[in-house]
Design an enzyme around this catalytic site. Structure first.
Site, PDB file in Angstrom:
ATOM      1  N   LYS A 110       1.697   5.169  -1.149  1.00 32.65           N
ATOM      2  CA  LYS A 110       0.561   4.103  -1.197  1.00 32.65           C
ATOM      3  C   LYS A 110      -0.747   4.345  -2.197  1.00 32.65           C
ATOM      4  O   LYS A 110      -1.262   5.703  -1.756  1.00 32.65           O
ATOM      5  CB  LYS A 110       0.023   3.592   0.226  1.00 32.65           C
ATOM      6  CG  LYS A 110      -0.900   2.662   0.371  1.00 32.65           C
ATOM      7  CD  LYS A 110      -1.034   2.287   1.752  1.00 32.65           C
ATOM      8  CE  LYS A 110      -1.999   1.146   2.083  1.00 32.65           C
ATOM      9  NZ  LYS A 110      -2.024   0.651   3.460  1.00 32.65           N
ATOM     10  N   ASP A 122      -4.877  -3.127  -9.328  1.00 35.22           N
ATOM     11  CA  ASP A 122      -4.856  -1.581 -10.251  1.00 35.22           C
ATOM     12  C   ASP A 122      -3.789  -0.918  -9.729  1.00 35.22           C
ATOM     13  O   ASP A 122      -3.634   0.378 -10.206  1.00 35.22           O
ATOM     14  CB  ASP A 122      -6.350  -0.822 -10.422  1.00 35.22           C
ATOM     15  CG  ASP A 122      -6.953  -0.582  -9.108  1.00 35.22           C
ATOM     16  OD1 ASP A 122      -6.138  -0.795  -7.840  1.00 35.22           O
ATOM     17  OD2 ASP A 122      -8.121   0.044  -8.902  1.00 35.22           O
ATOM     18  N   ARG A 173       3.503   8.017   3.329  1.00 36.42           N
ATOM     19  CA  ARG A 173       3.441   7.334   4.555  1.00 36.42           C
ATOM     20  C   ARG A 173       4.897   7.549   4.877  1.00 36.42           C
ATOM     21  O   ARG A 173       5.984   7.288   4.263  1.00 36.42           O
ATOM     22  CB  ARG A 173       3.040   5.900   4.597  1.00 36.42           C
ATOM     23  CG  ARG A 173       3.244   5.235   5.746  1.00 36.42           C
ATOM     24  CD  ARG A 173       2.327   3.907   5.673  1.00 36.42           C
ATOM     25  NE  ARG A 173       2.851   2.866   5.031  1.00 36.42           N
ATOM     26  CZ  ARG A 173       2.135   1.414   4.736  1.00 36.42           C
ATOM     27  NH1 ARG A 173       1.122   1.430   5.271  1.00 36.42           N
ATOM     28  NH2 ARG A 173       2.688   0.603   4.081  1.00 36.42           N
ATOM     29  N   ASP A 249       3.106 -10.194   6.414  1.00 41.97           N
ATOM     30  CA  ASP A 249       3.620  -9.035   5.426  1.00 41.97           C
ATOM     31  C   ASP A 249       3.184  -7.733   5.938  1.00 41.97           C
ATOM     32  O   ASP A 249       3.640  -6.698   5.823  1.00 41.97           O
ATOM     33  CB  ASP A 249       3.212  -9.039   4.028  1.00 41.97           C
ATOM     34  CG  ASP A 249       1.715  -9.427   3.916  1.00 41.97           C
ATOM     35  OD1 ASP A 249       1.132 -10.238   4.541  1.00 41.97           O
ATOM     36  OD2 ASP A 249       1.003  -8.679   3.299  1.00 41.97           O
TER      37      ASP A 249
HETATM   38  P1  AMP Z   1      -2.466  -5.151   2.209  1.00 40.50           P
HETATM   39  O1  AMP Z   1      -3.870  -6.186   2.404  1.00 40.50           O
HETATM   40  O2  AMP Z   1      -2.843  -3.816   1.950  1.00 40.50           O
HETATM   41  O3  AMP Z   1      -1.613  -5.478   3.356  1.00 40.50           O
HETATM   42  O4  AMP Z   1      -1.938  -5.889   0.796  1.00 40.50           O
HETATM   43  C1  AMP Z   1      -1.751  -7.006   0.254  1.00 40.50           C
HETATM   44  C2  AMP Z   1      -0.788  -7.427  -0.677  1.00 40.50           C
HETATM   45  O5  AMP Z   1      -1.819  -6.959  -1.987  1.00 40.50           O
HETATM   46  C3  AMP Z   1       0.246  -6.355  -1.016  1.00 40.50           C
HETATM   47  O6  AMP Z   1       1.060  -6.882  -1.761  1.00 40.50           O
HETATM   48  C4  AMP Z   1      -0.272  -5.205  -1.584  1.00 40.50           C
HETATM   49  O7  AMP Z   1       0.531  -4.598  -2.654  1.00 40.50           O
HETATM   50  C5  AMP Z   1      -1.376  -5.767  -2.742  1.00 40.50           C
HETATM   51  N1  AMP Z   1      -2.544  -4.918  -3.238  1.00 40.50           N
HETATM   52  C6  AMP Z   1      -3.466  -4.374  -2.080  1.00 40.50           C
HETATM   53  N2  AMP Z   1      -4.352  -3.886  -2.932  1.00 40.50           N
HETATM   54  C7  AMP Z   1      -3.678  -3.631  -4.231  1.00 40.50           C
HETATM   55  C8  AMP Z   1      -4.192  -3.041  -5.483  1.00 40.50           C
HETATM   56  N3  AMP Z   1      -5.345  -2.163  -5.345  1.00 40.50           N
HETATM   57  N4  AMP Z   1      -3.427  -3.163  -6.355  1.00 40.50           N
HETATM   58  C9  AMP Z   1      -2.505  -3.815  -6.710  1.00 40.50           C
HETATM   59  N5  AMP Z   1      -1.880  -4.416  -5.514  1.00 40.50           N
HETATM   60  C10 AMP Z   1      -2.637  -4.470  -4.371  1.00 40.50           C
HETATM   61 MG    MG Z   2       0.331  -4.787   3.719  1.00 44.81          MG
END
Ligand code: AMP
Ligand code: MG
Length: 506
Positions: A110, A122, A173, A249
């Site tokens: 991650k 990013d 992870r 998700d």
């Molecule tokens: P999360 O809130 O971490 O569960 O992420 C929700 C979505 O946003 C997922 O599709 C992640 O892969 C994407 N995402 C979160 N942070 C980033 C990042 N810095 N760059 C690209 N995608 C991101």
């Molecule tokens: Mg997520």
């Protein structure tokens, strides 16, 4: 070259459900955290974490030669709104390992850089949020709650731009799988029934192999996932855990807690507690988690309907809808039963009397509810109150009474609990110290308190890992009575908790 012994069933069996991608290069990798006990559980040799290549391996610079890095496709409801395409925007599945217990586990990065699912992001992660995932995940594991776990965190040596510039990091992870409700939604939303069916069969083979030959295997999968979520959410509630971003998700079909972003533990009991800075409506507040889990399961059920009945066959569709509705409608009672089971252990009650099951269940649930109401109205620390209840079982109620401004109300409730203890277990009932010991195995002395987590992460971000290491050690022994005498058991000042906000780890 390194070989981890990866198998890559997801990549092999589910073409169309991922995109191959490579981790970004890290300019100056440095290992910040390693989990040798977990490496051993996975059958990985200690050199993997300790050898000269460890930092390069876990920053993504040096891939094991049998890794097959892929970004998984998924969709998801985020705060109730559907995004048909999310996917691993900053994560990569490297492969799967069969652990010493014979269980298949995913190994994933991650924060390892952009993928075709990154949209505007990013693809990176900062040291603080990745170490936060370590702390909370290890805390949950020590509490006996199903969770993904951290194998390593490597600083990349590269700055990442958030509200401020922060040091970057990659987390490795380990998960029973990364299959989510959103994985199914991705294909259901596209009407890609072929991949959806392969995904469902893959999930069944991986998590519920007993269903493989069942004619109702998809309904069985829904039932199994719902059962795991009922137990998981009940365990969250019984330690005061607030996930903070229960989007579809972020709900794993394995029943593990996944994606530690704005999560936090409650201090003074209040079911409306929410820490996430973006959760303005309190959708993912502590007390809403059961209802949200049910809502997410209903979204999962919808994805299974096209596998259960032909779209042209209306009577079959009606039957499938009725069958899944029954499972979803049964979820609150299943969760309540799991919650009560945990509460009984925390209350030091052995069991319902078999001849009197329904009445005991109702009375014990009322006893637990009234206790929580007491904690709420008097703003008492959830963790300490439960923990000190054990001392009351040994005839030492003072530490508990000291937590309550209105002791008369507590004493009246304690008298009811004592009556319940008196008739518990019939002739095989517990004596006070055995009961107290049992209660201490159900209510931890130490949780990951927000102010301590923040303090550890701030120091780590500035390059000092000592507070992190010490807090981690405390979180890994949450049951010890001696911990009550340390700062790791003490609540934050209420002003601190009232202002506390968490942020999604983006
Ligand atoms: P999360 O809130 O971490 O569960 O992420 C929700 C979505 O946003 C997922 O599709 C992640 O892969 C994407 N995402 C979160 N942070 C980033 C990042 N810095 N760059 C690209 N995608 C991101
Ligand atoms: Mg997520």
């Amino acid at each position: 070259m390194h070989r981890f012994g990866f198998d890559n069933t997801y990549a092999r069996e589910l073409p169309g459900a991922y995109v191959a991608a490579k981790p970004a290069a890290a300019p100056e990798p440095r290992l910040l955290f390693a989990n040798p006990a977990l490496a051993d559980e996975l059958g990985l040799p200690p050199e993997v974490l300790q050898g000269p290549d460890a930092a390069a391996l876990f920053a993504g610079n040096l891939l094991p030669e049998d890794a097959e890095p892929i970004a998984q496709a998924y969709a998801g409801h985020q705060f109730g709104g559907f995004s048909p395409q999310l996917g691993d925007g900053r994560a990569l599945l490297l492969g799967e390992l069969i652990d010493r217990a014979g269980q298949r586990r995913d190994i994933a990065f991650k924060g390892s850089g952009r993928t075709p699912f990154s949209r505007g992001g990013d693809g990176k992660a900062a040291v603080g949020p990745m170490l936060r995932e370590v702390l909370i995940g290890e805390a949950m594991h020590a509490l006996g709650i199903p969770t993904t776990r951290a194998l390593a965190v490597a600083a990349t040596g590269e700055p990442v731009r958030r509200e401020t510039v922060l040091p970057g990091a990659v987390l490795t992870r380990v998960a029973a799988s990364h299959l989510r409700v959103g994985s199914f939604q991705f294909f259901a939303a596209r009407g890609d029934l072929d991949t959806l069916r392969r995904l469902a069969n893959y999930t069944i083979a991986r998590h519920d192999p007993g269903l493989i030959d069942s004619p109702d295997c998809y309904l069985g999968l829904l039932r199994a996932v719902a059962g795991r979520q009922a137990h998981l959410i009940a365990q969250w509630l019984n330690v005061g855990f607030i996930h903070g971003v229960m989007n579809t998700d972020n709900m794993a079909l394995s029943g593990e807690t996944i994606d530690y972003g704005p999560c936090a533990f409650m201090e003074a009991y209040d079911p409306a507690t929410v820490f996430s800075s973006i959760d303005h409506a309190g959708r993912y507040a502590y007390g809403n988690q059961p209802a949200i889990a049910r809502w997410n399961l209903a979204r999962f059920a919808e994805t299974l309907l096209p596998l259960m009945a032909d779209a042209e066959d209306e009577p079959a569709i009606d039957r499938a809808v009725a069958a899944v509705t029954e499972v979803i409608d049964a979820f609150p009672a299943a969760l309540a039963a799991a919650l009560l089971g945990g509460q009984r252990r925390k209350l030091g009650i052995l069991a319902a009397t078999p001849a009197n099951q329904a009445a005991d269940d109702a009375a014990d649930a009322a006893l637990a509810d009234d206790w929580l109401t007491l904690l709420h109205t008097q703003a008492v620390d959830f963790t300490l109150a439960w923990r000190h209840l054990a001392s009351a079982a040994e005839g030492r109620p003072e530490p508990l009474r000291d937590l309550f401004p209105d002791r008369a109300a507590l004493d009246a409730w304690l008298a009811r609990l004592q009556q319940r203890w008196a008739r518990d277990g019939g002739d095989g009932g517990l004596d006070g110290s055995a009961r107290a010991e049992a209660m201490r195995r159900a209510s931890p002395a130490v949780i990951a308190r927000n102010h301590l987590v923040e303090e550890a992460l701030a120091a780590a971000t500035d390059g000092d890992m000592t507070p992190f290491d010490e807090l981690l050690a405390a979180l890994r022994s949450p049951w010890q009575e001696a911990a009550l005498q340390t700062r790791y058991a003490a609540p934050a000042a209420t002003e601190v908790t009232a202002r506390y906000r968490t942020f999604c780890g983006t």
